[in-house]
Design an enzyme around this catalytic site. Structure first.
Site, PDB file in Angstrom:
ATOM      1  N   CYS A 233       0.834  -1.206   0.000  1.00 60.11           N
ATOM      2  CA  CYS A 233       0.000   0.000   0.000  1.00 60.11           C
ATOM      3  C   CYS A 233       0.869   1.255   0.000  1.00 60.11           C
ATOM      4  O   CYS A 233       0.386   2.335   0.338  1.00 60.11           O
ATOM      5  CB  CYS A 233      -0.913   0.023   1.230  1.00 60.11           C
ATOM      6  SG  CYS A 233      -2.359  -1.007   1.082  1.00 60.11           S
ATOM      7  N   ALA A 234       2.148   1.096  -0.365  1.00 58.52           N
ATOM      8  CA  ALA A 234       3.093   2.226  -0.276  1.00 58.52           C
ATOM      9  C   ALA A 234       3.214   2.940  -1.613  1.00 58.52           C
ATOM     10  O   ALA A 234       2.553   3.954  -1.848  1.00 58.52           O
ATOM     11  CB  ALA A 234       4.440   1.737   0.226  1.00 58.52           C
ATOM     12  N   GLU A 264      -0.428   3.341 -13.175  1.00 59.28           N
ATOM     13  CA  GLU A 264      -1.747   3.583 -12.599  1.00 59.28           C
ATOM     14  C   GLU A 264      -2.586   4.442 -13.538  1.00 59.28           C
ATOM     15  O   GLU A 264      -2.116   5.495 -13.999  1.00 59.28           O
ATOM     16  CB  GLU A 264      -1.612   4.270 -11.232  1.00 59.28           C
ATOM     17  CG  GLU A 264      -0.994   3.380 -10.184  1.00 59.28           C
ATOM     18  CD  GLU A 264      -1.063   3.965  -8.773  1.00 59.28           C
ATOM     19  OE1 GLU A 264      -1.606   5.081  -8.611  1.00 59.28           O
ATOM     20  OE2 GLU A 264      -0.582   3.301  -7.838  1.00 59.28           O
ATOM     21  N   HIS A 283      -5.761   2.397  -5.320  1.00 57.56           N
ATOM     22  CA  HIS A 283      -5.023   3.432  -4.583  1.00 57.56           C
ATOM     23  C   HIS A 283      -5.923   4.096  -3.532  1.00 57.56           C
ATOM     24  O   HIS A 283      -6.101   5.313  -3.508  1.00 57.56           O
ATOM     25  CB  HIS A 283      -4.460   4.482  -5.545  1.00 57.56           C
ATOM     26  CG  HIS A 283      -3.208   5.134  -5.042  1.00 57.56           C
ATOM     27  ND1 HIS A 283      -2.158   5.459  -5.847  1.00 57.56           N
ATOM     28  CD2 HIS A 283      -2.834   5.526  -3.790  1.00 57.56           C
ATOM     29  CE1 HIS A 283      -1.184   6.024  -5.145  1.00 57.56           C
ATOM     30  NE2 HIS A 283      -1.578   6.079  -3.898  1.00 57.56           N
ATOM     31  N   GLY A 285      -5.475   3.778  -0.134  1.00 57.29           N
ATOM     32  CA  GLY A 285      -4.867   3.828   1.192  1.00 57.29           C
ATOM     33  C   GLY A 285      -5.225   5.060   1.990  1.00 57.29           C
ATOM     34  O   GLY A 285      -5.478   4.982   3.196  1.00 57.29           O
TER      35      GLY A 285
END
Length: 531
Positions: A233-234, A264, A283, A285
């Site tokens: 999730c970074a 992305e 994306h 997070g």
């Protein structure tokens, strides 16, 4: 009329916009969805820019942004901002690393749980009318060995949640100390390979750099236990997606959960979409109502405070300069600026290096900002860089081939604390130094001579043979030109050798007066400058 204009080019929370508008010194324009050419046309009018991930702040943008002083990124990653160009143009780039900490940690943990218990596959199976209890058997988290790569805010929060589930945590972070690891109750690994060896679970919380790109690759996947689960999730690019697909197909890697991707959004033919055990989110997070509001408010205050007070928090291209730091180093910054400017006037041209030394209480502070202030003074005067500031001073020095160093050693002195700045050219060293008498700053050393001079004002610096009558001649010349003397300091190295006279004057001497003084027998050098 407002002093500063700020452009919000990506959506942030309304409370963040309100925080910017709360300052009467700032006017705010919210203009989202700008195309690159549209941004280029208007960015020159703004002093501050607030973005998320949509706006791309390229070198072309910085070239057009003549008034830009600060960029605030509502989020952690600054991949969409060219940091080198920002530094070269003297623009502070600040992010908000804490605003989405809990949100991202919770999302990563949710993905790990979903991966372990096949939540995504079970949901798809159910809405397709199937009841696949046997084929969707999961694994327990309890007792597993978890490798966390990156123990910043998010990695630390993830570790707390993992420990609550009875998971053994081993962590790698190049800045994690043994004492800090012990306080967090995690096992400290010296390298990523040591952390990953024998791990059942992996979560990534490191930035994307040349060193961390594909930190999870084919070789490191082999270090994991068979059936291991990996969560990212970074940042996209930390995981070698091709290697992951091959390991999943071979049956070694047990599953992958991704919230970020090398491209992305990922293309429709993204190979991992066909993996049997995988969970994907777009994306998300930081995508909680709380996180969005937090980062919007946080970035707004950072940009507002920088423009109105000079405070710098969470900058990615220079040290923090918050109110506490300003309070501790603030008194030294003006003195440092004056020392840099003075040195640029009296030192030889095209120096090889600048050395800044600290003695006494000042040496116990974070001196990087003071050193940068020395550089801003020196470079602005010596190289005529109109845009030199605390942000780009080191970059400009490097571009000029000027080496900069710090030390806590200084010349022998009776002062309790001292800032000494030396310009070095080959074997030649020219030094100036300053201190404080109570709360009053003073320059106390100039090119081998002990003096006591105010660090601000208009000055004449006269180097001359040490012989009778020269000081009188200087005074007569100044009087004849109606230049009033406010202060004067005299110093010599040895009798009848060389002396200096530093004169603070009320008005700037004319070029004719300077030439008259330079033509006076016994006078070696005359300089006029303002600090």
């Amino acid at each position: 009329m407002s002093t500063y204009r700020v452009l919000v080019s990506d959506p942030i929370s309304e409370k963040g916009v309100e925080a910017l508008r709360s300052s009467p010194e700032i006017s705010v324009d919210v203009n989202t969805g700008l195309k690159p050419d549209e941004l280029l046309k208007i960015i020159g009018d703004y002093h501050g820019l607030v973005v998320r991930s949509e706006t791309k702040v390229t070198p072309a943008v910085f070239a057009a942004a003549k008034n830009l002083k600060a960029i605030g990124r509502a989020g952690v990653g600054v991949d969409n901002i060219d940091r080198s160009a920002a530094t070269d143009h003297g623009v502070v780039v600040m992010n908000t690393p804490s605003g989405n900490t809990i949100s991202t940690a919770e999302h990563a943990f949710a993905l790990m749980l979903a991966l372990a218990r096949n939540v995504g596959q079970a949901h798809t199976s159910m809405i397709s009318g199937r009841w696949d209890r046997k084929t969707l058997q999961g694994v327990e988290m309890f007792g597993k060995r978890l490798a966390i790569l990156g123990m910043g805010r998010i990695g630390t929060e993830f570790a707390k949640r993992a420990q609550a589930f009875g998971i053994t945590v081993v962590a790698y972070d190049p800045f994690l100390t043994a004492a800090r690891a012990q306080s967090l109750k995690v096992e400290l690994a010296e390298t990523p390979d040591i952390a990953l060896a024998g791990a059942d679970l992996v979560t990534l919380h490191v930035p994307l750099t040349p060193e961390t790109q594909h930190i999870i690759n084919a070789d490191r996947i082999k270090l994991l236990n068979k059936g291991a689960l990996v969560v990212n999730c970074a940042r996209g690019g930390l995981v070698d997606e091709v290697a992951v697909k091959e390991s999943l197909d071979a049956g070694h890697l047990g599953g992958i959960a991704l919230d970020v991707y090398e491209v992305e959004p990922p293309p429709a033919d993204f190979p991992l979409f066909g993996a049997k055990k995988a969970v994907f989110t777009p994306h998300l997070g930081a995508s909680t109502a709380e996180a969005q509001e937090n980062v919007g408010i946080e970035v707004a205050h950072q940009v507002k405070n920088f423009l109105t007070t000079g405070a710098i928090v969470n900058a990615v291209n220079m040290p923090n300069l918050d109110s506490r730091t300003l309070e501790s180093v603030g008194p030294y910054l003006d003195l440092a600026d004056s020392l840099g400017k003075l040195l640029s006037k009296i030192a030889p041209a095209q120096c090889d290096a600048i050395r800044v030394s600290y003695l006494g209480p000042v040496s116990e502070l974070d001196t990087e900002l003071i050193t940068r202030k020395v550089l801003t003074g020196y470079l602005a005067a010596a190289h005529h860089e109109a845009q030199v500031n605390l942000v780009n001073a080191p970059a400009i020095a490097k571009a000029h081939g000027l080496r900069v160093s710090e030390s806590t050693a200084a010349l022998a002195t009776n002062c309790t604390e001292l800032i000494e700045v030396s310009a070095i050219k080959g074997e030649e060293v020219c030094t100036v130094a300053g201190t404080f008498f109570g709360k009053s700053a003073r320059i106390v050393h100039i090119a081998g001579h002990y003096v006591e001079v105010n660090p601000t004002g208009k000055f004449l610096f006269v180097e001359n043979d040490d012989r009778p009558g020269i000081v009188g001649t200087i005074g007569t010349s100044l009087g004849g030109a109606s230049v009033n003397i406010a202060n004067m300091a005299l110093s010599r190295d040895l009798p009848n050798k060389k002396a200096v006279t530093v004169i603070e004057v009320d008005t700037e001497p004319s070029a004719e007066l300077l030439e008259t003084l330079r033509a006076t027998p016994g006078i070696i050098r005359v300089l006029s400058f303002e600090l």
